[in-house]
Scaffold this active site. Structure first.
Site, mmCIF file in Angstrom:
data_model
loop_
_atom_site.group_PDB
_atom_site.id
_atom_site.type_symbol
_atom_site.label_atom_id
_atom_site.label_comp_id
_atom_site.label_asym_id
_atom_site.label_seq_id
_atom_site.Cartn_x
_atom_site.Cartn_y
_atom_site.Cartn_z
ATOM 1 N N HIS A 169 0.818 -1.211 0.000
ATOM 2 C CA HIS A 169 0.000 0.000 0.000
ATOM 3 C C HIS A 169 0.857 1.269 0.000
ATOM 4 C CE1 HIS A 169 -3.357 2.584 1.809
ATOM 5 N NE2 HIS A 169 -3.903 2.053 0.735
ATOM 6 N N HIS A 184 -9.406 11.398 1.933
ATOM 7 C CA HIS A 184 -8.557 10.211 1.865
ATOM 8 C C HIS A 184 -7.234 10.401 2.610
ATOM 9 C CE1 HIS A 184 -6.003 7.193 -0.404
ATOM 10 N NE2 HIS A 184 -7.065 6.456 -0.124
ATOM 11 N N ASP A 205 16.985 10.680 -7.710
ATOM 12 C CA ASP A 205 18.435 10.854 -7.501
ATOM 13 C C ASP A 205 18.854 10.638 -6.052
ATOM 14 O OD1 ASP A 205 18.723 11.414 -10.179
ATOM 15 O OD2 ASP A 205 18.666 13.589 -9.917
ATOM 16 N N ASP A 237 -0.597 17.560 19.782
ATOM 17 C CA ASP A 237 -0.224 18.827 20.432
ATOM 18 C C ASP A 237 0.204 19.901 19.438
ATOM 19 O OD1 ASP A 237 -0.788 17.668 22.870
ATOM 20 O OD2 ASP A 237 1.292 17.136 23.296
ATOM 21 N N LYS A 287 -4.280 10.598 5.376
ATOM 22 C CA LYS A 287 -3.897 9.808 6.552
ATOM 23 C C LYS A 287 -2.938 10.663 7.382
ATOM 24 C CE LYS A 287 -4.198 6.690 2.865
ATOM 25 N NZ LYS A 287 -5.575 6.312 2.939
ATOM 26 N N LYS A 290 3.255 4.399 -1.179
ATOM 27 C CA LYS A 290 3.410 5.321 -2.310
ATOM 28 C C LYS A 290 4.749 6.027 -2.126
ATOM 29 C CE LYS A 290 -1.223 4.960 -1.515
ATOM 30 N NZ LYS A 290 -1.827 4.411 -0.290
#
Length: 507
Positions: free
Chosen positions: A239, A425, A246, A432, A427, A241
């Protein structure tokens, strides 16, 4: 690809031959009847012996009792214990050699943090996270409008290599633009490695990938569904990404590649998401994660651990590139073969340190008991605990399973917000207002245990302040759900929530 198709066809041919023979000799229904009783019982015993959570065991028991044949197939594909996973197409030793070779140059723990944050960073490192690094700049990329232009700009500036990895990669306008940028760089002599998850990107076809291969790019499918071994890996998806250019600039976060992630799909409309651009030493952690997955995923075995970690190539893939900036960055990864659920443990450790507020954005909220209890206790202790979820779901079961957890959270004072501008979508976790977390993992059991995931922890960075500003903007366009509103939901919604909650340990 051709070999995998032939293998799959051979499995179908053998299976069909066995079924025909059983039918011809009159034993088919007898075998099916016995199998429909014995096999589910064997699976139930396996699940019982594995000492899973009570919720998971009960859920699988109900599925196997009421849907025995279908339940066995679902268990074989999606319910097997991660410890039983086939570990690698390449030798385990190959990846171990790579990890040993790059260990000395990866991020190490530092002391340039406040005592509380340093304690948390070291705790996360002991759980299996990477070292915390003060020589990495971070930039929050809000939505596809900021993310994809930044990624395209980085790819077009590549001089040595581009490594790109996605769970979902479409074949539409946006996907083609990124592919064509990779093709242009490959034709210019830049090494291009492109990896996609075999299930999440099942729509990728040879005609779309062929131009990239012909330009010299290397393409790998992580656990492709065309392999007959797919049944053993279907439940354990990559899952992550990741884009690395470089070895100096990296990207990670919630956005896959496709028009819907850029807000151009009529079904979803506006798509709210968050990505992260990193530059500096912590990019080595993204690089090491990508290469480790690459060594696992490739079938042709063109690259070995020495391709990336010999004396000549090590400085190319892991260059010295320190950036002076505020705060620090720490990369945490986990997956089904991890010794411990490092991301889940890291998030719990961060939640425990909260003294003022805990803000969470997640499209799927299916927490384990420990996480759920900590959030409820934090709210009861007077902390400002807020959870932002989608007002519109992309999955019926996940949407109602998420809402089934609202009751106890609202009762204990957690503020629940439902995003009111189509789909959310992102995450994100913010503790704090100083500790930000951005990455690929949802706040659910699947991300904690079954998927390969990656999260970036940000300590006292300007990016953490940007996350706080984005949260405030999101709250303003969201609906805060009250306990009274939740109690008034329809009976039909209650049934959907109860059924989805029942199977939520299987999601």
């Amino acid at each position: 690809m051709r070999n995998r198709i032939l293998q799959f066809a051979l499995v179908l041919l053998i299976t069909g031959s066995i079924i025909w023979a059983l039918h011809y000799f009159g034993y088919l229904w007898y075998v099916l009847t016995v199998s429909g009783i014995v096999v589910p019982l064997v699976v139930i015993m396996i699940i019982f012996i594995e000492n899973r959570t009570a919720e998971s065991t009960i859920a699988w028991f109900l599925v196997l009792v009421f849907l025995p044949i279908i339940g066995v197939v679902i268990w074989a594909m999606f319910g097997r214990n991660p410890r039983r996973r086939r570990r690698s197409r390449r030798s385990h030793e190959e990846r171990q050699l790579f990890r040993q070779a790059v260990r000395p140059i990866r991020s190490l723990a530092v002391t340039d943090l406040s005592p509380d944050h340093l304690k948390l960073a070291n705790t996360i490192r002991n759980f299996g996270g990477g070292g915390v690094d003060v020589h990495t700049s971070s930039q929050v990329l809000t939505n596809g409008g900021e993310t994809f232009p930044a990624i395209l700009e980085a790819i077009r500036s590549a001089e040595n290599h581009v490594h790109i990895q996605y769970y979902i990669y479409r074949t539409d306008e946006l996907s083609t633009a990124i592919r064509d940028a990779l093709i242009e760089r490959a034709k210019s002599g830049v090494e291009v490695r492109f990896m996609y998850d075999g299930l999440g990107s099942y729509g990728l076809n040879e005609s779309f990938l062929r131009p990239l291969k012909e330009a010299g790019g290397k393409v790998v499918a992580f656990d492709p569904i065309s392999s007959p071994l797919f049944i053993f890996t279907a439940n354990f998806r990559n899952h992550r990404k990741i884009v690395v250019v470089d070895g100096k600039v990296g990207f990670t976060g919630g956005l896959n590649v496709g028009n819907e992630y850029d807000g151009k799909d009529p079904k979803f409309g506006f798509w709210r998401d968050t990505h992260l651009r990193l530059e500096g030493r912590a990019v080595k952690e993204l690089q090491a994660t990508f290469i480790d997955d690459w060594l696992y995923g490739q079938i042709e075995k063109d690259d070995t651990w020495e391709t990336f970690a010999n004396e000549t190539n090590l400085p190319l893939y892991f260059p010295a590139h320190d950036v002076e900036t505020d705060g620090a960055v720490q990369i945490v990864t986990s997956g089904p073969t991890s010794k411990d659920p490092a991301i889940r443990n890291a998030l719990i450790a961060a939640i425990i340190t909260a003294q003022r507020s805990i803000w969470i954005a997640t499209p799927y909220l299916v927490p384990d008991n420990e996480t759920l209890t900590l959030l409820r206790l934090a709210a009861r202790a007077g902390l400002d605990v807020r959870i932002l979820t989608p007002g519109k779901g992309d999955s019926f079961t996940s949407y109602y399973a998420t809402r089934s957890y609202f009751g106890p959270l609202l009762k204990d004072g957690v503020k629940i917000y439902t995003y009111n501008r189509h789909f959310m979508h992102a995450k994100i976790v913010l503790v704090d207002g100083k500790i930000g977390v951005v990455g690929t993992a949802n706040m659910d059991i699947r991300s904690f245990v079954l998927n390969y995931e990656l999260m970036a922890f940000l300590y006292d960075t300007e990016s953490a302040k940007e996350l706080e500003r984005d949260f405030i903007d999101d709250f303003e366009v969201s609906i805060q759900l009250s306990s009274q509103d939740y109690v008034k939901r329809s009976f039909r919604f209650r049934i959907f929530e109860s059924l989805s909650r029942l199977i939520s340990p299987l999601l």
